[in-house]
Write an enzyme that holds these catalytic residues in place. Sequence first.
Site, PDB file in Angstrom:
ATOM      1  N   SER A   1     -14.821 -15.314 -43.390  1.00 41.05           N
ATOM      2  CA  SER A   1     -16.201 -15.680 -43.005  1.00 41.05           C
ATOM      3  C   SER A   1     -17.191 -14.594 -43.429  1.00 41.05           C
ATOM      4  O   SER A   1     -17.716 -13.863 -42.592  1.00 41.05           O
ATOM      5  CB  SER A   1     -16.287 -15.961 -41.504  1.00 41.05           C
ATOM      6  OG  SER A   1     -15.609 -15.022 -40.712  1.00 41.05           O
TER       7      SER A   1
ATOM      8  N   GLY B   1     -13.345 -10.321 -41.345  1.00 38.88           N
ATOM      9  CA  GLY B   1     -13.094  -9.108 -42.113  1.00 38.88           C
ATOM     10  C   GLY B   1     -12.526  -9.467 -43.473  1.00 38.88           C
ATOM     11  O   GLY B   1     -12.281 -10.642 -43.780  1.00 38.88           O
ATOM     12  N   LEU B   2     -12.320  -8.469 -44.286  1.00 37.63           N
ATOM     13  CA  LEU B   2     -11.808  -8.673 -45.636  1.00 37.63           C
ATOM     14  C   LEU B   2     -10.380  -9.217 -45.637  1.00 37.63           C
ATOM     15  O   LEU B   2      -9.651  -9.092 -44.638  1.00 37.63           O
ATOM     16  CB  LEU B   2     -11.837  -7.347 -46.398  1.00 37.63           C
ATOM     17  CG  LEU B   2     -13.210  -6.726 -46.655  1.00 37.63           C
ATOM     18  CD1 LEU B   2     -13.037  -5.308 -47.193  1.00 37.63           C
ATOM     19  CD2 LEU B   2     -14.019  -7.582 -47.627  1.00 37.63           C
ATOM     20  N   SER B   3      -9.990  -9.803 -46.749  1.00 34.71           N
ATOM     21  CA  SER B   3      -8.598 -10.196 -46.923  1.00 34.71           C
ATOM     22  C   SER B   3      -7.722  -8.946 -46.822  1.00 34.71           C
ATOM     23  O   SER B   3      -8.017  -7.915 -47.423  1.00 34.71           O
ATOM     24  CB  SER B   3      -8.413 -10.843 -48.302  1.00 34.71           C
ATOM     25  OG  SER B   3      -7.063 -11.177 -48.523  1.00 34.71           O
ATOM     26  N   GLY B   4      -6.664  -9.022 -46.022  1.00 35.34           N
ATOM     27  CA  GLY B   4      -5.784  -7.873 -45.848  1.00 35.34           C
ATOM     28  C   GLY B   4      -6.225  -6.905 -44.775  1.00 35.34           C
ATOM     29  O   GLY B   4      -5.570  -5.882 -44.546  1.00 35.34           O
ATOM     30  N   ALA B   5      -7.312  -7.224 -44.082  1.00 37.68           N
ATOM     31  CA  ALA B   5      -7.814  -6.319 -43.042  1.00 37.68           C
ATOM     32  C   ALA B   5      -6.921  -6.301 -41.806  1.00 37.68           C
ATOM     33  O   ALA B   5      -6.929  -5.342 -41.035  1.00 37.68           O
ATOM     34  CB  ALA B   5      -9.240  -6.701 -42.651  1.00 37.68           C
TER      35      ALA B   5
ATOM     36  N   SER C   1      -5.272 -11.851 -39.102  1.00 39.63           N
ATOM     37  CA  SER C   1      -4.239 -12.764 -38.608  1.00 39.63           C
ATOM     38  C   SER C   1      -3.179 -12.030 -37.797  1.00 39.63           C
ATOM     39  O   SER C   1      -2.704 -12.539 -36.774  1.00 39.63           O
ATOM     40  CB  SER C   1      -3.582 -13.505 -39.780  1.00 39.63           C
ATOM     41  OG  SER C   1      -4.507 -14.365 -40.416  1.00 39.63           O
TER      42      SER C   1
END
Length: 205
Positions: free
Chosen positions: A105, A31-35, A38
Amino acid sequence: MSNIVWHQHSVDQAARAKLKGQNPVLLWFTGLSGAGKSTLAGALERALFEAGFHTYLLDGDNVRHGLCKDLGFSVADRDENLRRVGEVAKLMVDAGLVVLSAFISPTREERDSIRARFPTGQFIEVHVSTPLSICEQRDPKGLYVKARRGEISNFTGISSPYEAPLSAELTIDTSKGDLASQVRALIDYLTAIEVINPSRLTASA
Protein backbone atom coordinates in the site's frame (compact mmCIF):
# COMPACT_ATOMS: atom_id res chain seq x y z
CA MET A 1 -32.24 7.67 -7.98
CA SER A 2 -30.75 4.32 -6.98
CA ASN A 3 -32.98 1.38 -6.09
CA ILE A 4 -30.23 -0.04 -3.89
CA VAL A 5 -30.75 0.66 -0.20
CA TRP A 6 -28.81 -0.42 2.89
CA HIS A 7 -30.51 -3.23 4.80
CA GLN A 8 -30.13 -2.79 8.54
CA HIS A 9 -29.49 -6.10 10.30
CA SER A 10 -30.97 -6.93 13.69
CA VAL A 11 -27.54 -8.07 14.92
CA ASP A 12 -25.00 -5.25 14.85
CA GLN A 13 -21.25 -4.91 15.29
CA ALA A 14 -21.52 -4.15 19.00
CA ALA A 15 -23.50 -7.34 19.63
CA ARG A 16 -21.02 -9.44 17.67
CA ALA A 17 -18.08 -7.87 19.48
CA LYS A 18 -19.69 -8.46 22.89
CA LEU A 19 -20.21 -12.13 22.08
CA LYS A 20 -16.53 -12.44 21.13
CA GLY A 21 -15.27 -10.43 24.11
CA GLN A 22 -13.15 -8.08 22.02
CA ASN A 23 -13.26 -4.71 20.29
CA PRO A 24 -13.01 -5.14 16.51
CA VAL A 25 -10.29 -3.21 14.66
CA LEU A 26 -8.27 -3.27 11.46
CA LEU A 27 -4.50 -3.31 11.83
CA TRP A 28 -3.03 -2.18 8.52
CA PHE A 29 0.62 -3.25 8.08
CA THR A 30 2.31 -1.16 5.38
CA GLY A 31 5.90 -1.15 4.18
CA LEU A 32 8.26 -2.22 1.44
CA SER A 33 8.40 -5.72 0.01
CA GLY A 34 10.56 -7.78 2.37
CA ALA A 35 10.03 -5.42 5.30
CA GLY A 36 8.47 -8.19 7.38
CA LYS A 37 4.80 -7.21 7.19
CA SER A 38 3.39 -10.71 6.70
CA THR A 39 5.77 -12.27 9.22
CA LEU A 40 4.90 -9.71 11.89
CA ALA A 41 1.16 -9.79 11.19
CA GLY A 42 1.18 -13.59 11.17
CA ALA A 43 3.01 -13.80 14.49
CA LEU A 44 0.59 -11.34 16.07
CA GLU A 45 -2.40 -13.26 14.75
CA ARG A 46 -1.00 -16.51 16.15
CA ALA A 47 -0.54 -14.93 19.60
CA LEU A 48 -4.06 -13.49 19.60
CA PHE A 49 -5.63 -16.68 18.24
CA GLU A 50 -3.96 -18.83 20.87
CA ALA A 51 -5.37 -16.50 23.52
CA GLY A 52 -8.88 -17.07 22.20
CA PHE A 53 -9.37 -13.92 20.14
CA HIS A 54 -11.25 -14.01 16.84
CA THR A 55 -8.93 -12.83 14.08
CA TYR A 56 -8.31 -12.92 10.34
CA LEU A 57 -5.19 -12.06 8.34
CA LEU A 58 -5.54 -10.61 4.84
CA ASP A 59 -2.27 -11.04 2.96
CA GLY A 60 -1.21 -9.23 -0.19
CA ASP A 61 -0.25 -12.39 -2.10
CA ASN A 62 -3.14 -14.53 -0.89
CA VAL A 63 -5.95 -12.22 -2.04
CA ARG A 64 -4.56 -12.37 -5.58
CA HIS A 65 -5.37 -16.09 -5.70
CA GLY A 66 -9.10 -15.38 -5.52
CA LEU A 67 -10.64 -12.02 -4.62
CA CYS A 68 -8.23 -10.08 -6.84
CA LYS A 69 -6.98 -12.76 -9.25
CA ASP A 70 -8.29 -10.73 -12.20
CA LEU A 71 -6.04 -7.77 -11.38
CA GLY A 72 -2.53 -7.00 -12.58
CA PHE A 73 0.00 -4.54 -11.20
CA SER A 74 -0.80 -1.36 -13.08
CA VAL A 75 -1.49 1.69 -10.92
CA ALA A 76 -5.22 1.33 -11.58
CA ASP A 77 -5.22 -2.39 -10.73
CA ARG A 78 -3.21 -1.88 -7.56
CA ASP A 79 -5.66 0.81 -6.47
CA GLU A 80 -8.59 -1.53 -7.15
CA ASN A 81 -6.82 -4.33 -5.27
CA LEU A 82 -6.62 -2.18 -2.15
CA ARG A 83 -10.15 -0.85 -2.57
CA ARG A 84 -11.50 -4.42 -2.54
CA VAL A 85 -9.37 -5.39 0.43
CA GLY A 86 -10.55 -2.32 2.33
CA GLU A 87 -14.18 -3.25 1.74
CA VAL A 88 -13.61 -6.87 2.80
CA ALA A 89 -11.77 -5.70 5.91
CA LYS A 90 -14.67 -3.41 6.76
CA LEU A 91 -17.12 -6.32 6.56
CA MET A 92 -14.85 -8.42 8.76
CA VAL A 93 -14.56 -5.67 11.36
CA ASP A 94 -18.34 -5.35 11.29
CA ALA A 95 -18.45 -9.08 12.03
CA GLY A 96 -16.55 -8.34 15.24
CA LEU A 97 -13.12 -9.58 14.18
CA VAL A 98 -9.65 -8.27 14.85
CA VAL A 99 -8.45 -7.99 11.25
CA LEU A 100 -4.81 -7.81 10.18
CA SER A 101 -3.90 -6.69 6.65
CA ALA A 102 -0.37 -6.91 5.23
CA PHE A 103 -0.02 -4.89 2.02
CA ILE A 104 2.70 -2.66 0.61
CA SER A 105 0.00 0.00 0.00
CA PRO A 106 2.59 2.55 -1.15
CA THR A 107 0.61 5.79 -1.17
CA ARG A 108 -0.79 7.81 1.69
CA GLU A 109 -3.89 8.53 -0.38
CA GLU A 110 -4.70 4.81 -0.64
CA ARG A 111 -4.20 4.20 3.06
CA ASP A 112 -6.08 7.33 4.11
CA SER A 113 -8.97 6.33 1.85
CA ILE A 114 -9.27 3.02 3.69
CA ARG A 115 -8.90 4.70 7.08
CA ALA A 116 -11.79 7.03 6.20
CA ARG A 117 -14.17 4.04 5.98
CA PHE A 118 -13.73 3.27 9.67
CA PRO A 119 -14.77 5.10 12.83
CA THR A 120 -11.97 6.81 14.75
CA GLY A 121 -9.88 4.21 16.56
CA GLN A 122 -10.85 1.22 14.40
CA PHE A 123 -8.07 1.66 11.83
CA ILE A 124 -4.58 1.14 13.22
CA GLU A 125 -1.77 1.89 10.80
CA VAL A 126 1.40 -0.10 11.49
CA HIS A 127 4.36 1.19 9.49
CA VAL A 128 6.87 -1.63 9.08
CA SER A 129 9.76 0.74 8.47
CA THR A 130 12.56 -1.71 7.69
CA PRO A 131 15.07 0.17 5.46
CA LEU A 132 15.24 -0.53 1.73
CA SER A 133 18.83 -1.79 2.06
CA ILE A 134 17.72 -4.50 4.50
CA CYS A 135 14.70 -5.42 2.40
CA GLU A 136 16.98 -5.86 -0.62
CA GLN A 137 19.34 -8.07 1.37
CA ARG A 138 16.44 -10.27 2.42
CA ASP A 139 14.69 -10.30 -0.99
CA PRO A 140 12.76 -13.51 -0.13
CA LYS A 141 11.06 -13.66 -3.54
CA GLY A 142 13.95 -12.43 -5.66
CA LEU A 143 11.88 -9.43 -6.72
CA TYR A 144 14.47 -6.75 -5.99
CA VAL A 145 17.01 -8.49 -8.21
CA LYS A 146 14.48 -8.56 -11.04
CA ALA A 147 13.49 -4.94 -10.42
CA ARG A 148 17.13 -3.80 -10.52
CA ARG A 149 17.50 -5.60 -13.85
CA GLY A 150 14.46 -3.80 -15.19
CA GLU A 151 12.44 -7.01 -15.42
CA ILE A 152 9.70 -5.65 -13.14
CA SER A 153 8.22 -2.22 -13.79
CA ASN A 154 6.65 0.05 -11.16
CA PHE A 155 8.32 -1.87 -8.33
CA THR A 156 7.87 -0.04 -5.05
CA GLY A 157 11.12 1.29 -3.63
CA ILE A 158 13.04 0.88 -6.90
CA SER A 159 11.11 2.26 -9.87
CA SER A 160 8.02 3.44 -7.99
CA PRO A 161 7.95 5.51 -4.78
CA TYR A 162 6.84 4.46 -1.32
CA GLU A 163 5.22 7.19 0.75
CA ALA A 164 5.91 6.50 4.42
CA PRO A 165 3.06 7.28 6.82
CA LEU A 166 3.20 10.68 8.48
CA SER A 167 1.34 9.66 11.62
CA ALA A 168 1.11 5.89 11.90
CA GLU A 169 -0.19 4.57 15.20
CA LEU A 170 2.84 2.28 15.42
CA THR A 171 6.21 2.11 13.65
CA ILE A 172 8.28 -1.07 13.79
CA ASP A 173 11.63 -1.73 12.11
CA THR A 174 11.93 -5.52 11.95
CA SER A 175 15.71 -5.30 11.54
CA LYS A 176 15.91 -4.11 15.15
CA GLY A 177 15.06 -6.47 17.98
CA ASP A 178 13.46 -9.88 17.71
CA LEU A 179 10.03 -10.95 16.52
CA ALA A 180 8.78 -11.74 20.02
CA SER A 181 9.51 -8.23 21.29
CA GLN A 182 7.89 -6.69 18.22
CA VAL A 183 4.73 -8.74 18.75
CA ARG A 184 4.81 -7.72 22.42
CA ALA A 185 4.84 -4.06 21.40
CA LEU A 186 1.77 -4.62 19.24
CA ILE A 187 -0.05 -6.47 22.00
CA ASP A 188 0.83 -3.76 24.52
CA TYR A 189 -0.65 -1.16 22.18
CA LEU A 190 -3.86 -3.16 21.63
CA THR A 191 -4.16 -3.58 25.39
CA ALA A 192 -3.62 0.14 26.02
CA ILE A 193 -6.44 1.12 23.65
CA GLU A 194 -8.65 -1.64 25.11
CA VAL A 195 -9.01 -3.71 21.98
CA ILE A 196 -8.07 -6.82 23.93
CA ASN A 197 -8.27 -7.90 27.56
CA PRO A 198 -4.75 -8.70 28.82
CA SER A 199 -6.07 -11.27 31.30
CA ARG A 200 -6.90 -13.58 28.38
CA LEU A 201 -3.31 -13.39 27.17
CA THR A 202 -2.02 -14.20 30.64
CA ALA A 203 -4.37 -17.15 30.95
CA SER A 204 -3.15 -18.61 27.67
CA ALA A 205 0.56 -18.21 28.48
